[in-house]
Enzyme design. Sequence first.
Site, PDB file in Angstrom:
ATOM      1  N   LYS A 289       0.841  -1.281   0.021  1.00  0.00           N
ATOM      2  CA  LYS A 289       0.013  -0.007  -0.060  1.00  0.00           C
ATOM      3  C   LYS A 289       0.933   1.269  -0.019  1.00  0.00           C
ATOM      4  O   LYS A 289       1.702   1.330   0.644  1.00  0.00           O
ATOM      5  CB  LYS A 289      -0.882  -0.022   1.093  1.00  0.00           C
ATOM      6  CG  LYS A 289      -2.043   1.079   1.239  1.00  0.00           C
ATOM      7  CD  LYS A 289      -3.050   0.464   1.959  1.00  0.00           C
ATOM      8  CE  LYS A 289      -4.195   1.590   2.056  1.00  0.00           C
ATOM      9  NZ  LYS A 289      -5.631   0.968   2.742  1.00  0.00           N
ATOM     10  N   GLU A 373     -19.769  -3.988  10.006  1.00  0.00           N
ATOM     11  CA  GLU A 373     -20.867  -3.043  10.986  1.00  0.00           C
ATOM     12  C   GLU A 373     -21.865  -4.023  11.442  1.00  0.00           C
ATOM     13  O   GLU A 373     -22.428  -3.524  12.732  1.00  0.00           O
ATOM     14  CB  GLU A 373     -21.636  -2.100  10.252  1.00  0.00           C
ATOM     15  CG  GLU A 373     -20.585  -0.771   9.521  1.00  0.00           C
ATOM     16  CD  GLU A 373     -19.477  -1.314   8.313  1.00  0.00           C
ATOM     17  OE1 GLU A 373     -19.734  -2.430   8.036  1.00  0.00           O
ATOM     18  OE2 GLU A 373     -18.621  -0.481   8.139  1.00  0.00           O
ATOM     19  N   ARG A 401     -25.614  -0.368   6.771  1.00  0.00           N
ATOM     20  CA  ARG A 401     -25.594  -1.768   6.733  1.00  0.00           C
ATOM     21  C   ARG A 401     -26.265  -2.708   7.918  1.00  0.00           C
ATOM     22  O   ARG A 401     -26.576  -3.814   7.737  1.00  0.00           O
ATOM     23  CB  ARG A 401     -23.856  -2.165   7.011  1.00  0.00           C
ATOM     24  CG  ARG A 401     -23.083  -2.136   5.678  1.00  0.00           C
ATOM     25  CD  ARG A 401     -23.142  -3.273   4.796  1.00  0.00           C
ATOM     26  NE  ARG A 401     -22.972  -3.091   3.598  1.00  0.00           N
ATOM     27  CZ  ARG A 401     -21.782  -3.168   3.035  1.00  0.00           C
ATOM     28  NH1 ARG A 401     -20.611  -4.025   3.859  1.00  0.00           N
ATOM     29  NH2 ARG A 401     -21.534  -2.939   1.706  1.00  0.00           N
TER      30      ARG A 401
HETATM   31  C1  LIG Z   1     -19.161  -0.871   4.898  1.00  0.00           C
HETATM   32  C2  LIG Z   1     -18.051   0.235   4.704  1.00  0.00           C
HETATM   33  N1  LIG Z   1     -17.512   0.174   5.978  1.00  0.00           N
HETATM   34  C3  LIG Z   1     -16.224   1.121   5.987  1.00  0.00           C
HETATM   35  C4  LIG Z   1     -15.844   1.444   4.798  1.00  0.00           C
HETATM   36  C5  LIG Z   1     -14.656   2.476   4.961  1.00  0.00           C
HETATM   37  N2  LIG Z   1     -13.222   2.086   4.234  1.00  0.00           N
HETATM   38  C6  LIG Z   1     -13.117   2.232   2.947  1.00  0.00           C
HETATM   39  S1  LIG Z   1     -11.650   1.612   2.338  1.00  0.00           S
HETATM   40  C7  LIG Z   1     -11.407   0.734   3.807  1.00  0.00           C
HETATM   41  C8  LIG Z   1     -10.406  -0.476   3.872  1.00  0.00           C
HETATM   42  C9  LIG Z   1     -10.313  -1.132   2.704  1.00  0.00           C
HETATM   43  O1  LIG Z   1      -9.300  -2.265   2.853  1.00  0.00           O
HETATM   44  P1  LIG Z   1      -8.781  -2.975   1.620  1.00  0.00           P
HETATM   45  O2  LIG Z   1     -10.154  -3.665   1.125  1.00  0.00           O
HETATM   46  O3  LIG Z   1      -7.644  -3.929   2.062  1.00  0.00           O
HETATM   47  O4  LIG Z   1      -8.255  -2.111   0.597  1.00  0.00           O
HETATM   48  P2  LIG Z   1      -6.919  -1.136   0.562  1.00  0.00           P
HETATM   49  O5  LIG Z   1      -7.181   0.181   0.594  1.00  0.00           O
HETATM   50  O6  LIG Z   1      -6.252  -1.788   1.507  1.00  0.00           O
HETATM   51  O7  LIG Z   1      -6.395  -1.216  -0.862  1.00  0.00           O
HETATM   52  C10 LIG Z   1     -12.508   1.026   4.589  1.00  0.00           C
HETATM   53  C11 LIG Z   1     -12.727   0.417   6.051  1.00  0.00           C
HETATM   54  C12 LIG Z   1     -16.560   1.409   3.806  1.00  0.00           C
HETATM   55  N3  LIG Z   1     -16.042   1.785   2.558  1.00  0.00           N
HETATM   56  N4  LIG Z   1     -17.488   0.582   3.751  1.00  0.00           N
END
Ligand SMILES: Cc1ncc(C[n+]2csc(CCOP(=O)(O)OP(=O)(O)O)c2C)c(N)n1
Length: 630
Positions: A289, A373, A401
């Site tokens: 990342k 959630e 959610r």
């Molecule tokens: C239901 C929900 N909860 C929280 C989020 C906030 N959120 C956006 S990206 C993320 C992390 C995603 O991690 P990953 O899938 O590993 O992607 P990366 O950014 O590490 O590539 C979160 C918690 C969201 N988009 N949707």
Amino acid sequence: MNKNDNKCYGYLSRINTPDDLKNLTYDELGILAEEIRLFLLDTVSKTGGHIASNLGVVELTLALHKVLNAPLDKIIWDVGHQTYVHKILTGRKDSFESLRQFGGIAGFPKTQESEYDIFNTGHSSTSVSAALGMARARDLNREDYTVAAVIGDGALSGGMALEALNDAGISRTNLLVILNDNGMSIAPNVGGLSRYLSRLRIRPFYYKTRESMQAFFDSLPNSGRRLRKFLHKVKSSVKSMFIPSMFFEDLGFRYFGPIDGHDIKEMVRVFEQGKTMKGPVLVHVVTVKGKGYKFAEENPGIYHGVAPFVIESGQVVNSRNKNYSGVFGKKMCELAKQDNKIIAITAAMTDGTGLTQFRELYPKRFFDVGIAEQHAVTLAAGLAMGGAKPVVAIYSTFLQRAYDQILHDVALQNLKVVFAIDRAGVVGDDGETHQGIYDISFLYTIPNMTILSPASPNELKNMLDYAIFEHQGPVAVRYPKGSGHEFDGSDTPIEFGKGMVLKEGTSVTLIGVGKVMNNIFEAAQLLESEGISCEIINPRFLRPADDELILKSAGKTNKVVVVQDVIQEGGFGAYVTGLINNARIGAYTKVIGLPDKGIEHGKTELIYKKYGLDPQGIKAAIIKEFYTNN
Ligand SMILES: Cc1ncc(C[n+]2csc(CCOP(=O)(O)OP(=O)(O)O)c2C)c(N)n1
């Protein structure tokens, strides 16, 4: 991208569709990847956005678009915050400076923006379900194309992703799932699955070590047979330590990986293979990342979603001081010191919800459950049943959610769970999928649910005191993104079901919900300059509302206007309208809120202006409704 950029973006300037990638050599693709990184930094440092996730998927996106034939082949991006590279490669690089700006391109996939954006995302963990649905539709229509889902290891922690894998695994449907594993959600990923993936990541290391061990055994003389046998036993137990059983294969997927997510050639080889296989295939790709930008690699959490920043120093041009999340986090630490039953729960948003310090001070009373959630809410129900005092901090948009968990697990049992609903109201740049504009309406349908809405940070603190120490049953405290102004009277203690008059007036009653309170004060000034005297009410309790206070004011002014930066339908505005109509006191009502449709991205002030929630808009609506003859 303007004409002068062609020099530094020699390859990128020639890419207008994914077809332009097909004939590039791997060396050329490598140069293109570096150009894309520079381009990302150049633009996102000005607009703000999800820089770290996008820097991590540059090669992955190039490899996917080289192998697949978009838009015929479909790529569904989970969450969708990592689609900047995809957008750059699919004809949108020239408008990239408008990323996340009002009227500009969105920070998430939008089907209305491009034929290459196949499915709108924003909330996590939906990609495999959507991809499987599209693949099944393709099969029913007897069509022939590839459907791919790209899902991060963070998104994999969401229950829906697991439900989809469970279904897809036995489906025999041709489906390509790319697991983009960088060990990070916004913060380091949590949970057993995450631990499982980190064990998988060391597979290549194990196999390399095994090859060297084998060479060593083979070099032993015959007389060393006993030693060889002994070493063989050691090897087997080392293997069971390092190589976990194949979870994905057991589910029914063909599993490939883990492979290096920055090696385009290797990914192209595996994607080509995966694309032609029958049934569901999962390719596990390991990425870094923030790749290529020192500050983001070192601090991927900070650069996950970031305000504009200075490229050279990494300094973020941001003012996080005195925002509601910060006030919430600090107050939670104070309260937890007073009462050791208080528990804080987050669904992968520790920093965003302001709980970082709480986690450090009270690690045993803090739970980050991953992007889950629904689980967070029912976990809180269990904790409350067991005698703890849980506070679940979730952004308004993500709480959608957990509707059933709030209703079925918390509210019907009248359990004392405090919902700290952050980012309530218009959120700005993240746009449609992230607006916190539905919570009041859906919480209004939940039995036993009390809803509080602070008009200032100070009031948020007092409401938390009230919610945690005085209130019985489920209670939601919803507060906006960013900072807020204080006003006289915000220290007045919170009393169940009681609102307060912030300013007396005689011609029209204005009731404000959330962040628009500031605009109401300004609108009142504009109206008063035209001789219209405004009474301003801070309802504090949206449910149960202070009927007596509202009816008293309505009796005086004869005109009641509710201004709310949430949808007009349902919820508080609708309640006040019904209250006044039923009271038959002859007063008129108007609700100024957002229309019942998706609200686009852009600075909050611009959204307010467009939908008439700015001071001039509020004034104009009131003049039109009550002071114009037509
Ligand atoms: C239901 C929900 N909860 C929280 C989020 C906030 N959120 C956006 S990206 C993320 C992390 C995603 O991690 P990953 O899938 O590993 O992607 P990366 O950014 O590490 O590539 C979160 C918690 C969201 N988009 N949707």
